[in-house]
Write a protein that holds these residues in place. Structure first.
Motif, PDB file in Angstrom:
ATOM      1  N   ASN A  86       1.905  16.784  -3.302  1.00  0.00           N
ATOM      2  CA  ASN A  86       2.535  18.034  -3.727  1.00  0.00           C
ATOM      3  C   ASN A  86       4.058  17.912  -3.806  1.00  0.00           C
ATOM      4  N   GLU A  87       4.651  17.077  -2.962  1.00  0.00           N
ATOM      5  CA  GLU A  87       6.100  16.897  -2.978  1.00  0.00           C
ATOM      6  C   GLU A  87       6.549  15.980  -4.106  1.00  0.00           C
ATOM      7  N   ASP A  88       5.749  14.991  -4.426  1.00  0.00           N
ATOM      8  CA  ASP A  88       6.065  14.071  -5.525  1.00  0.00           C
ATOM      9  C   ASP A  88       4.845  13.979  -6.439  1.00  0.00           C
ATOM     10  N   PRO A  89       4.758  14.878  -7.443  1.00  0.00           N
ATOM     11  CA  PRO A  89       3.546  14.963  -8.271  1.00  0.00           C
ATOM     12  C   PRO A  89       3.303  13.757  -9.172  1.00  0.00           C
ATOM     13  N   VAL A  90       4.325  12.921  -9.371  1.00  0.00           N
ATOM     14  CA  VAL A  90       4.168  11.769 -10.268  1.00  0.00           C
ATOM     15  C   VAL A  90       3.855  10.489  -9.507  1.00  0.00           C
ATOM     16  N   TRP A  91       4.575  10.246  -8.402  1.00  0.00           N
ATOM     17  CA  TRP A  91       4.412   8.994  -7.682  1.00  0.00           C
ATOM     18  C   TRP A  91       4.093   9.184  -6.196  1.00  0.00           C
ATOM     19  N   GLY A  92       3.644  10.385  -5.812  1.00  0.00           N
ATOM     20  CA  GLY A  92       3.281  10.605  -4.411  1.00  0.00           C
ATOM     21  C   GLY A  92       2.087   9.757  -3.997  1.00  0.00           C
ATOM     22  N   ASP A  93       1.926   9.565  -2.694  1.00  0.00           N
ATOM     23  CA  ASP A  93       0.818   8.751  -2.177  1.00  0.00           C
ATOM     24  C   ASP A  93      -0.515   9.243  -2.733  1.00  0.00           C
ATOM     25  N   PRO A  94      -1.167   8.443  -3.580  1.00  0.00           N
ATOM     26  CA  PRO A  94      -2.379   8.911  -4.279  1.00  0.00           C
ATOM     27  C   PRO A  94      -3.689   8.602  -3.561  1.00  0.00           C
ATOM     28  N   THR A  95      -3.614   8.269  -2.262  1.00  0.00           N
ATOM     29  CA  THR A  95      -4.811   7.799  -1.556  1.00  0.00           C
ATOM     30  C   THR A  95      -6.006   8.747  -1.709  1.00  0.00           C
ATOM     31  N   LEU A  96      -5.819  10.018  -1.335  1.00  0.00           N
ATOM     32  CA  LEU A  96      -6.929  10.973  -1.404  1.00  0.00           C
ATOM     33  C   LEU A  96      -7.326  11.281  -2.844  1.00  0.00           C
ATOM     34  N   VAL A  97      -6.318  11.389  -3.719  1.00  0.00           N
ATOM     35  CA  VAL A  97      -6.612  11.659  -5.132  1.00  0.00           C
ATOM     36  C   VAL A  97      -7.411  10.510  -5.734  1.00  0.00           C
TER      37      VAL A  97
ATOM     38  N   GLY B 276      -5.597   2.700 -11.461  1.00  0.00           N
ATOM     39  CA  GLY B 276      -4.989   1.383 -11.627  1.00  0.00           C
ATOM     40  C   GLY B 276      -3.524   1.333 -11.266  1.00  0.00           C
ATOM     41  N   LEU B 277      -2.773   2.398 -11.579  1.00  0.00           N
ATOM     42  CA  LEU B 277      -1.326   2.387 -11.372  1.00  0.00           C
ATOM     43  C   LEU B 277      -0.859   3.406 -10.340  1.00  0.00           C
ATOM     44  N   GLY B 278      -1.742   4.285  -9.909  1.00  0.00           N
ATOM     45  CA  GLY B 278      -1.396   5.235  -8.857  1.00  0.00           C
ATOM     46  C   GLY B 278      -0.421   6.316  -9.279  1.00  0.00           C
ATOM     47  N   MET B 279      -0.359   6.610 -10.566  1.00  0.00           N
ATOM     48  CA  MET B 279       0.600   7.603 -11.056  1.00  0.00           C
ATOM     49  C   MET B 279      -0.062   8.951 -11.335  1.00  0.00           C
ATOM     50  N   LEU B 280       0.762   9.991 -11.357  1.00  0.00           N
ATOM     51  CA  LEU B 280       0.357  11.355 -11.722  1.00  0.00           C
ATOM     52  C   LEU B 280      -0.777  11.920 -10.856  1.00  0.00           C
ATOM     53  N   PRO B 281      -0.761  11.677  -9.541  1.00  0.00           N
ATOM     54  CA  PRO B 281      -1.876  12.144  -8.700  1.00  0.00           C
ATOM     55  C   PRO B 281      -2.007  13.664  -8.664  1.00  0.00           C
ATOM     56  N   TYR B 282      -0.878  14.376  -8.623  1.00  0.00           N
ATOM     57  CA  TYR B 282      -0.931  15.842  -8.558  1.00  0.00           C
ATOM     58  C   TYR B 282      -1.612  16.411  -9.794  1.00  0.00           C
TER      59      TYR B 282
ATOM     60  N   ALA C 155      11.473   9.810 -12.343  1.00  0.00           N
ATOM     61  CA  ALA C 155      10.048   9.567 -12.106  1.00  0.00           C
ATOM     62  C   ALA C 155       9.262   9.652 -13.403  1.00  0.00           C
ATOM     63  N   PHE C 156       9.653  10.593 -14.285  1.00  0.00           N
ATOM     64  CA  PHE C 156       8.971  10.764 -15.565  1.00  0.00           C
ATOM     65  C   PHE C 156       9.123   9.514 -16.439  1.00  0.00           C
ATOM     66  N   TYR C 157      10.334   8.962 -16.492  1.00  0.00           N
ATOM     67  CA  TYR C 157      10.579   7.816 -17.369  1.00  0.00           C
ATOM     68  C   TYR C 157       9.982   6.518 -16.829  1.00  0.00           C
TER      69      TYR C 157
END
Length: 263
Positions: free
Chosen positions: A77-88, A134-140, A207-209
């Protein structure tokens, strides 16, 4: 292979075989015991029945997990692009196993449940999930999209009522229709401003770029296309719900009283 990647792959594989087991064995066994009408269905109807049963189970499982992440996973929730995606990643891995399982069933039972739209939908979703797994991005944003699964059980229940012979004006059918319209609105339409405001806040940032072009297309392009379809479906559902309720109201108003007289 990275240990976590191996874990995610394992979850996807287990998910695949679990949903196959649910379709081929558990759903027929349970359905035949809770509904005597199941045994009288045609083979094609039984295939779709089992497919929708599995679909409902997946929607509830993933939807509940999705809500937990949305409310309690602070890194995402704090970093919607690169936050820790473990649970997602875990939740998306479950969905990936389901989508591959469902694709296999669609192709194998094409005459019963074949649908080009669902094939395209599943393949597009798997393409988007590659960037999450594969890349762990955009988890939110990936998790937020899974909220839409909450509308699936009511859509499936409408089909169950139809195949079991419930009239559209019956109370169970009307109640399900109202709940379906309400849930569809809340999880697919009402949440749009929240989703796109969050997207706007991220747009143009560092983070977007860091997200590759393919990821941006899978994220922004698919979001817009899906929400256009959601608005169209919402319009259709609302009109259908309104017609059924209005028809039932007219029937009730014109029904004779117990003494056999009308107003």
């Amino acid at each position: 292979m990275d240990p976590f990647s191996l874990l995610i792959l394992t979850i996807s594989v287990i998910s695949f075989f679990s949903f196959q087991w649910l379709f081929h064995w558990l759903s027929p066994w349970v359905s035949s015991r809770i509904s005597s009408s199941f045994l009288s269905l045609s083979d094609k109807q039984k295939v779709e029945w089992n497919s929708r049963t599995v679909s409902t189970f997946h929607a509830l499982l993933v939807g509940i997990f999705c809500l937990y992440i949305l409310f309690f996973d602070d890194p995402v929730n704090e970093d919607p692009v690169w936050g820790d995606p473990t649970l997602v990643k875990t939740n998306v891995a479950i969905t990936t196993g389901y989508l591959i399982s469902d694709l296999l069933l669609i192709f194998y039972y094409w005459k019963a449940i074949g649908d080009k739209f669902f094939v395209v939908h599943h393949l597009a979703a798997l393409y988007a999930y590659y960037y999450v797994l594969g890349l762990g991005m955009l988890p939110y944003f990936a998790n937020f999209r899974l909220l839409a699964e909450f509308s699936t059980p009511c859509v499936n229940q409408r089909w169950f009522f139809e195949v079991l012979g419930y009239p559209k004006s019956s109370r169970p059918n009307m109640a399900n229709g109202v709940v379906m319209a309400a849930v569809f609105f809340f999880v697919r339409i009402a949440v749009m401003p929240v989703y796109y405001i969050r997207m706007y806040m991220v747009y143009g940032t560092e983070a977007f770029y860091l997200v590759p072009w393919g990821g941006r297309v899978a994220w922004i392009g698919s979001s817009i296309c899906l929400d256009i379809m959601n608005v169209m479906w919402m319009h259709k559902i609302a009109r259908g719900c309104y017609r059924v309720l209005r028809s039932a109201q007219r029937s009730k108003a014109g029904a004779p009283r117990e003494n056999g007289k009308t107003d």
